[in-house]
Scaffold this motif. Structure first.
Motif, PDB file in Angstrom:
ATOM      1  N   GLU A   1      11.444  72.867 -17.060  1.00 25.15           N
ATOM      2  CA  GLU A   1      12.278  72.250 -18.084  1.00 25.15           C
ATOM      3  C   GLU A   1      12.549  70.792 -17.728  1.00 25.15           C
ATOM      4  O   GLU A   1      12.295  70.356 -16.606  1.00 25.15           O
ATOM      5  CB  GLU A   1      13.582  73.026 -18.217  1.00 25.15           C
ATOM      6  N   GLU A   2      13.084  70.059 -18.677  1.00 24.42           N
ATOM      7  CA  GLU A   2      13.340  68.632 -18.477  1.00 24.42           C
ATOM      8  C   GLU A   2      14.239  68.374 -17.279  1.00 24.42           C
ATOM      9  O   GLU A   2      14.006  67.460 -16.498  1.00 24.42           O
ATOM     10  CB  GLU A   2      13.897  68.035 -19.767  1.00 24.42           C
ATOM     11  N   ARG A   3      15.255  69.202 -17.089  1.00 20.86           N
ATOM     12  CA  ARG A   3      16.163  68.988 -15.947  1.00 20.86           C
ATOM     13  C   ARG A   3      15.444  69.181 -14.610  1.00 20.86           C
ATOM     14  O   ARG A   3      15.762  68.530 -13.622  1.00 20.86           O
ATOM     15  CB  ARG A   3      17.396  69.869 -16.067  1.00 20.86           C
ATOM     16  N   ASP A   4      14.448  70.094 -14.579  1.00 20.54           N
ATOM     17  CA  ASP A   4      13.668  70.309 -13.356  1.00 20.54           C
ATOM     18  C   ASP A   4      12.845  69.071 -13.018  1.00 20.54           C
ATOM     19  O   ASP A   4      12.795  68.633 -11.865  1.00 20.54           O
ATOM     20  CB  ASP A   4      12.716  71.501 -13.522  1.00 20.54           C
ATOM     21  N   LEU A   5      12.213  68.504 -14.032  1.00 17.73           N
ATOM     22  CA  LEU A   5      11.413  67.298 -13.819  1.00 17.73           C
ATOM     23  C   LEU A   5      12.285  66.128 -13.414  1.00 17.73           C
ATOM     24  O   LEU A   5      11.935  65.351 -12.530  1.00 17.73           O
ATOM     25  CB  LEU A   5      10.628  66.946 -15.077  1.00 17.73           C
TER      26      LEU A   5
END
Length: 91
Positions: free
Chosen positions: A5-9
Motif C-alpha cells: 500500500e501507499e503507506r508501505d512505500l
C-alpha cells in the motif's frame, strides 16, 4: 507488488528523503494493484539515490524495479516502482 500500500512505500522511501506523494495504481474494474506506482520526493536530488538504493529491493515479498518516471503520468518526475514479475497492466 500486489499487497503493498501507499503507506508501505512511503515508509520504505522515506529512508532516502522526505516523500511528498505516493501513488499506487489500481485496476478500475478489480480494485487490485496493477503492480506499479509513483513516489515523489520533496527535493528531486533524492531521485537518483532512490533508484540506486531501491531498485532490486524486496518490498512486500516481491522484488521491485525502480526507475525515473518519464512524466507521462501527470508530469511526475520521480522514481517509479514496478514489480519485476509484472509484464502487463501498463506502466
Amino acid at each position: 507488488p500486489w499487497g503493498t500500500e501507499e503507506r508501505d512505500l512511503q515508509a520504505e522511501f522515506e529512508a532516502i528523503g522526505t516523500v511528498t506523494d505516493v501513488k499506487v495504481i489500481y485496476d478500475r474494474e478489480t480494485g487490485r494493484s496493477r503492480g506499479y506506482g509513483f513516489v515523489t520526493f520533496e527535493d528531486a536530488k533524492y531521485v537518483s539515490e532512490a533508484i540506486e538504493k531501491m531498485d532490486g529491493r524486496e518490498i512486500g515479498g516481491r522484488t521491485i524495479k525502480v526507475n525515473r518516471a518519464s512524466g507521462g503520468m501527470g508530469g511526475r518526475d520521480g522514481p517509479r516502482f514496478r514489480d519485476r514479475d509484472d509484464y502487463g497492466g501498463g506502466g
